[in-house]
Enzyme design. Structure first.
Site, PDB file in Angstrom:
ATOM      1  CG  HIS A   1      -1.127 -50.925 -19.537  1.00 50.59           C
ATOM      2  ND1 HIS A   1      -0.549 -50.277 -20.609  1.00 50.59           N
ATOM      3  CD2 HIS A   1      -2.423 -51.127 -19.885  1.00 50.59           C
ATOM      4  CE1 HIS A   1      -1.464 -50.093 -21.559  1.00 50.59           C
ATOM      5  NE2 HIS A   1      -2.604 -50.609 -21.148  1.00 50.59           N
TER       6      HIS A   1
ATOM      7  NE  ARG B   1      -4.996 -52.778 -24.469  1.00 50.34           N
ATOM      8  CZ  ARG B   1      -4.196 -52.391 -25.469  1.00 50.34           C
ATOM      9  NH1 ARG B   1      -3.979 -53.179 -26.493  1.00 50.34           N
ATOM     10  NH2 ARG B   1      -3.640 -51.204 -25.436  1.00 50.34           N
TER      11      ARG B   1
ATOM     12  CG  ASP C   1       2.770 -47.411 -28.789  1.00 55.46           C
ATOM     13  OD1 ASP C   1       1.879 -47.888 -28.049  1.00 55.46           O
ATOM     14  OD2 ASP C   1       2.609 -47.215 -30.012  1.00 55.46           O
TER      15      ASP C   1
ATOM     16  CG  ASN D   1      -3.765 -43.121 -24.545  1.00 55.19           C
ATOM     17  OD1 ASN D   1      -2.641 -42.844 -24.134  1.00 55.19           O
ATOM     18  ND2 ASN D   1      -3.947 -43.728 -25.722  1.00 55.19           N
TER      19      ASN D   1
ATOM     20  CG  ASN E   1       2.791 -50.746 -22.070  1.00 57.61           C
ATOM     21  OD1 ASN E   1       3.967 -50.813 -22.399  1.00 57.61           O
ATOM     22  ND2 ASN E   1       2.335 -49.832 -21.224  1.00 57.61           N
TER      23      ASN E   1
HETATM   24  C1  IPE Z   1       0.847 -42.945 -27.764  1.00 58.59           C
HETATM   25  O1  IPE Z   1       0.529 -44.280 -27.907  1.00 58.59           O
HETATM   26  C2  IPE Z   1       0.478 -42.470 -26.394  1.00 58.59           C
HETATM   27  C3  IPE Z   1       1.288 -42.988 -25.305  1.00 58.59           C
HETATM   28  C4  IPE Z   1       2.351 -43.741 -25.425  1.00 58.59           C
HETATM   29  C5  IPE Z   1       0.872 -42.594 -23.991  1.00 58.59           C
HETATM   30  P1  IPE Z   1      -0.829 -44.741 -28.569  1.00 58.59           P
HETATM   31  O2  IPE Z   1      -0.829 -46.222 -28.538  1.00 58.59           O
HETATM   32  O3  IPE Z   1      -1.973 -44.067 -27.896  1.00 58.59           O
HETATM   33  O4  IPE Z   1      -0.695 -44.167 -30.041  1.00 58.59           O
HETATM   34  P2  IPE Z   1      -1.383 -44.609 -31.398  1.00 58.59           P
HETATM   35  O5  IPE Z   1      -2.849 -44.718 -31.136  1.00 58.59           O
HETATM   36  O6  IPE Z   1      -0.807 -45.931 -31.788  1.00 58.59           O
HETATM   37  O7  IPE Z   1      -1.020 -43.544 -32.374  1.00 58.59           O
HETATM   38  C1  IPE Z   2       1.364 -47.740 -24.480  1.00 56.60           C
HETATM   39  O1  IPE Z   2       1.050 -49.031 -24.835  1.00 56.60           O
HETATM   40  C2  IPE Z   2       0.687 -47.312 -23.193  1.00 56.60           C
HETATM   41  C3  IPE Z   2      -0.380 -46.322 -23.379  1.00 56.60           C
HETATM   42  C4  IPE Z   2      -0.723 -45.770 -24.487  1.00 56.60           C
HETATM   43  C5  IPE Z   2      -1.096 -45.918 -22.177  1.00 56.60           C
HETATM   44  P1  IPE Z   2      -0.279 -49.387 -25.626  1.00 56.60           P
HETATM   45  O2  IPE Z   2      -1.344 -49.705 -24.630  1.00 56.60           O
HETATM   46  O3  IPE Z   2      -0.640 -48.334 -26.595  1.00 56.60           O
HETATM   47  O4  IPE Z   2       0.168 -50.712 -26.374  1.00 56.60           O
HETATM   48  P2  IPE Z   2      -0.223 -51.151 -27.842  1.00 56.60           P
HETATM   49  O5  IPE Z   2       0.101 -50.043 -28.772  1.00 56.60           O
HETATM   50  O6  IPE Z   2      -1.685 -51.456 -27.820  1.00 56.60           O
HETATM   51  O7  IPE Z   2       0.609 -52.365 -28.087  1.00 56.60           O
HETATM   52 MG    MG Z   3      -0.122 -48.049 -28.535  1.00 56.21          MG
END
Ligand code: IPE
Ligand code: IPE
Ligand code: MG
Length: 247
Positions: A34, A30, A17, A65, A19
């Site tokens: 990734h 964003r 988590d 997601n 990215n």
């Molecule tokens: C959890 O991260 C899912 C993945 C890392 C794929 P999220 O960013 O979706 O989780 P929440 O929304 O902060 O709980």
């Molecule tokens: C994790 O990073 C990747 C996925 C959930 C696909 P995020 O995209 O959730 O990054 P934040 O939480 O917004 O920083």
């Molecule tokens: Mg996240």
């Protein structure tokens, strides 16, 4: 950093988590976060393989997601396809087999095709099992398992009354995986976000503020070192665990 190679976790699971926040911090979109995250995946997979970790499970895309903006979902799917294209040779070289958990049928057909190809080509590899959780949700997985149990019970294939936890676990997507020993979550969030709800019952949890794109071999070693310092009691007493310890 030196790592003690005794008492390594057999199965490491990671909620990758942060990215988006990494990208924001660097004044980027964003998607760039990734992309950088995909590099951290490569480094982590190689580091685990070199250490001799048997199972690595990465939460790459959750059921929830799908609710993100369409362009982000599309970019994530494209990145996944790119990852599969680029990594096949390396996975083969490193003796890693690829597997997935989650509702793969929801992924774009081109991604499904590539997953099928990489899984098939790597299935004989024995050094490490890399499992990608894609379109995965723990509650979805448990509900689907319950539905299949109900159907098998109606068909007379099993007795619901006599079902054991071990038998139930064979209905989960993870039926060929042991439960994780260590769960790592990056980005300073202290939650499970619908990951491996059944399987994490006795997993050691490790949280770090590091954002996923900054995760490195060093960070992995830190998490493993913390794990090695924990006493896993599985509901028993300290004395019981100590007396079972091989001398
Ligand atoms: C959890 O991260 C899912 C993945 C890392 C794929 P999220 O960013 O979706 O989780 P929440 O929304 O902060 O709980
Ligand atoms: C994790 O990073 C990747 C996925 C959930 C696909 P995020 O995209 O959730 O990054 P934040 O939480 O917004 O920083
Ligand atoms: Mg996240």
């Amino acid at each position: 950093m030196e790592l003690n190679t005794e008492n390594l976790p057999c199965h490491i699971a990671i909620i990758m988590d942060g990215n988006g926040r990494w990208a924001k911090k660097h004044a980027m979109g964003r998607i760039r976060g990734h992309k950088k995250g995909a590099k951290a995946v490569r480094e982590t997979v190689t580091a685990c393989r070199e250490l001799g970790i048997s199972y690595l499970t990465l939460y790459a895309f959750s059921s929830e997601n799908w609710g993100r903006p369409g362009h982000e979902v599309k970019a994530l799917m494209e990145l996944l396809e790119e990852y599969l294209d680029n990594e096949l040779d390396d996975l083969l070289k490193q003796g890693i087999s690829l597997s997935t958990i989650g509702d793969i049928d929801r992924l774009p057909p081109s991604v499904q095709d590539k997953l099928f190809k990489v899984k098939q080509s790597t299935q004989e590899n024995k050094k490490m099992v890399l499992t990608l959780a894609l379109s995965y949700g723990g509650r979805d997985e448990i509900l689907e398992a319950v539905k299949r149990v109900a159907k098998d019970s109606l068909k007379g294939l099993l007795s619901a009354d006599e079902m054991t936890k071990e038998q139930f676990a064979t209905y989960l997507h993870t039926n060929r995986l042991p439960d994780p020993d260590l769960l790592i979550r990056t980005s300073g969030e202290y939650r499970i976000s619908n990951f491996l709800l059944w399987q994490l019952a006795y997993t050691e949890l490790y949280f770090t503020d590091t954002l996923w794109p900054d995760f490195s071999r060093e960070e992995l070693y830190k998490a493993i070192t913390v794990y090695q310092g924990r006493q896993r009691r599985f509901g028993l007493t300290d004395e019981q665990i100590e007396s079972d310890r091989p001398v």
